[in-house]
Scaffold this motif. Structure first.
Motif, PDB file in Angstrom:
ATOM      1  N   MET A 134     -16.988 -12.155  -5.480  1.00  0.00           N
ATOM      2  CA  MET A 134     -16.218 -12.974  -4.548  1.00  0.00           C
ATOM      3  C   MET A 134     -15.467 -12.069  -3.570  1.00  0.00           C
ATOM      4  N   ILE A 135     -15.565 -12.342  -2.287  1.00  0.00           N
ATOM      5  CA  ILE A 135     -14.892 -11.550  -1.273  1.00  0.00           C
ATOM      6  C   ILE A 135     -13.385 -11.807  -1.349  1.00  0.00           C
ATOM      7  N   ASP A 136     -12.595 -10.738  -1.404  1.00  0.00           N
ATOM      8  CA  ASP A 136     -11.149 -10.868  -1.566  1.00  0.00           C
ATOM      9  C   ASP A 136     -10.513 -11.253  -0.231  1.00  0.00           C
ATOM     10  N   PRO A 137      -9.910 -12.453  -0.149  1.00  0.00           N
ATOM     11  CA  PRO A 137      -9.340 -12.906   1.130  1.00  0.00           C
ATOM     12  C   PRO A 137      -8.120 -12.100   1.583  1.00  0.00           C
ATOM     13  N   ARG A 138      -7.558 -11.271   0.701  1.00  0.00           N
ATOM     14  CA  ARG A 138      -6.465 -10.400   1.142  1.00  0.00           C
ATOM     15  C   ARG A 138      -6.934  -9.371   2.157  1.00  0.00           C
ATOM     16  N   PHE A 139      -8.205  -9.038   2.082  1.00  0.00           N
ATOM     17  CA  PHE A 139      -8.732  -7.965   2.920  1.00  0.00           C
ATOM     18  C   PHE A 139      -9.730  -8.425   3.978  1.00  0.00           C
ATOM     19  N   TYR A 140     -10.358  -9.571   3.758  1.00  0.00           N
ATOM     20  CA  TYR A 140     -11.434  -9.984   4.653  1.00  0.00           C
ATOM     21  C   TYR A 140     -11.289 -11.462   5.008  1.00  0.00           C
ATOM     22  N   LYS A 141     -11.519 -11.770   6.288  1.00  0.00           N
ATOM     23  CA  LYS A 141     -11.477 -13.145   6.757  1.00  0.00           C
ATOM     24  C   LYS A 141     -12.820 -13.530   7.360  1.00  0.00           C
ATOM     25  N   ASN A 147     -20.028 -17.719   1.989  1.00  0.00           N
ATOM     26  CA  ASN A 147     -19.695 -16.752   0.945  1.00  0.00           C
ATOM     27  C   ASN A 147     -20.849 -15.786   0.722  1.00  0.00           C
ATOM     28  N   VAL A 148     -20.515 -14.567   0.317  1.00  0.00           N
ATOM     29  CA  VAL A 148     -21.501 -13.516   0.078  1.00  0.00           C
ATOM     30  C   VAL A 148     -21.238 -12.928  -1.298  1.00  0.00           C
ATOM     31  N   ALA A 149     -22.306 -12.624  -2.047  1.00  0.00           N
ATOM     32  CA  ALA A 149     -22.127 -12.067  -3.387  1.00  0.00           C
ATOM     33  C   ALA A 149     -23.366 -11.287  -3.796  1.00  0.00           C
ATOM     34  N   THR A 150     -23.222 -10.466  -4.841  1.00  0.00           N
ATOM     35  CA  THR A 150     -24.366  -9.758  -5.406  1.00  0.00           C
ATOM     36  C   THR A 150     -25.292 -10.759  -6.090  1.00  0.00           C
ATOM     37  N   LEU A 151     -26.510 -10.340  -6.347  1.00  0.00           N
ATOM     38  CA  LEU A 151     -27.483 -11.223  -6.992  1.00  0.00           C
ATOM     39  C   LEU A 151     -26.967 -11.776  -8.316  1.00  0.00           C
ATOM     40  N   GLU A 152     -26.349 -10.935  -9.129  1.00  0.00           N
ATOM     41  CA  GLU A 152     -25.921 -11.366 -10.454  1.00  0.00           C
ATOM     42  C   GLU A 152     -24.671 -12.237 -10.418  1.00  0.00           C
ATOM     43  N   ASP A 153     -23.879 -12.129  -9.368  1.00  0.00           N
ATOM     44  CA  ASP A 153     -22.635 -12.896  -9.280  1.00  0.00           C
ATOM     45  C   ASP A 153     -22.753 -14.140  -8.413  1.00  0.00           C
TER      46      ASP A 153
END
Length: 350
Positions: free
Chosen positions: A1-8, A42-48
């Motif tokens: 999960m992309i951390d919204p503290r750092f990325y919008k 949303n963007v994630a690795t294959l396993e996540d």
């Protein structure tokens, strides 16, 4: 999960729009309940990944992860279409990493964050704990949090959203971004933590930078030597395990994971997505290529070039690195051959 503290995220993109911005082709027919207007952000690795996520498959080492992935959309190459599980929409191209990078750039156009004028060294939204000392020239950006009784050296920059635990000591001229740092961590002068990893797609049409959307996690009681560099992850995190020790000038690439109590001596370099188990030791100037698994308690000799997985407890030496006994045997054999007289070498050839 992309951390919204750092990325919008700039906003969701439809499957059709993802195809347009990336140059990848939509594989038809689409899965049930999905159309070209279905939107994803949303963007994630294959396993996540979940059905609402975009992912990437471009390395056969992760074939099992691809075939079990729950991603909604996946960028890949034409040859991998037959491997895809049901339920995933596929965007295919000759260079899936390039296409994926273009899509991420459209979703996260400011992955490095924005620069803005500051009227004081510490942003009004920053939190600085009781008893913490900031030397002259320290900059603490918006929504960063520094714990209690920390020491931050002169001219150090703490980036937006960074979280630093209690009793952490940070030397002069350090930069930290996109990072979560534990308690009692020691970071010596000149260290760089959280900058973008060396992630780009090589292509004859021109290189395409792949936005790095992960973090750096430094666990409790870690020490990091002067001028070491630790790149943040591309999608998953770069992790330095509890109690690990990194010497001066160590280089850690994106997505690398170190277990507990690892020791990396000066000028060790570890390429992207390699995983080290607990209590691994790598001596000076050892180099480890990407996407390897190094077992618990493995030991790597000085100037070794590691190009394969290392089992638990094994000691390796040389370039390419081989088990210690094999290295010693080969060295002894070579020495005997060199010390033979010309007459002996000629007799051997005959």
């Amino acid at each position: 999960m992309i951390d919204p503290r750092f990325y919008k995220c700039s906003g969701a993109l439809s499957l059709k729009k993802l195809s347009e911005v990336s140059g990848a082709e939509i594989v038809m027919p689409l899965p049930l309940n999905m159309t070209e207007d279905s939107a994803f952000e949303n963007v994630a690795t294959l396993e996540d990944a979940t059905p609402s996520d975009i992912s990437l498959f471009h390395n056969l080492k992760y074939r099992n992860d691809f075939q079990s992935s729950k991603a909604g959309v996946c960028f890949t190459q034409h040859a991998a279409v037959e491997l895809a599980p049901k339920g995933i929409a596929l965007l295919v191209s000759d260079s899936p990493q390039r296409s994926f990078g273009l899509a991420l750039a459209a979703l996260y156009p400011q992955a490095e964050g924005q620069m803005s004028s500051m009227t004081s060294p510490a942003h009004p939204t920053a939190q600085i704990g009781e008893g913490t000392i900031l030397e002259y020239g320290v900059v603490v950006k918006e929504k960063a949090r520094i714990g209690k009784h920390c020491r931050i050296g002169a001219n150090t920059v703490i980036g937006a959203g960074v979280d630093i635990g209690n009793h952490t000591w940070i030397g002069q001229n350090v930069t930290i971004s996109h990072a979560i740092i534990g308690c009692r961590v020691v970071i010596y002068p000149g260290v760089r933590i959280g900058q973008a990893g060396f992630g780009f797609a090589m292509d004859k049409r021109g290189f395409v930078t792949v936005p790095q959307l992960g973090r750096v996690i430094i666990e409790d009681d870690v020490e990091i030597g002067s001028n070491a560099t630790i790149d943040r992850g591309s999608l998953r995190d770069t992790i330095i395990g509890q109690g690990s020790r990194l010497d001066n000038l160590v280089m850690i690439a994106h997505n690398v994971v170190l277990g507990k109590g690892c020791v990396l001596v000066a000028q060790v370099g570890i390429a992207g997505s390699t995983r080290l188990g607990n209590y691994v030791i790598a001596a000076g100037q050892a180099g480890i290529i990407g996407h390897l698994d190094i077992g618990n308690g493995a030991r790597i000799g000085a100037q070794s070039g590691v190009m394969r997985d290392i089992p638990e407890g094994e000691t390796v030496l040389g370039s390419p690195a081989i088990p210690l006994k094999d290295f010693m045997r080969q060295t002894a054999t070579l020495n005997r051959m060199v010390k033979r007289s010309p007459a002996e070498r000629k007799k051997t050839r005959e």
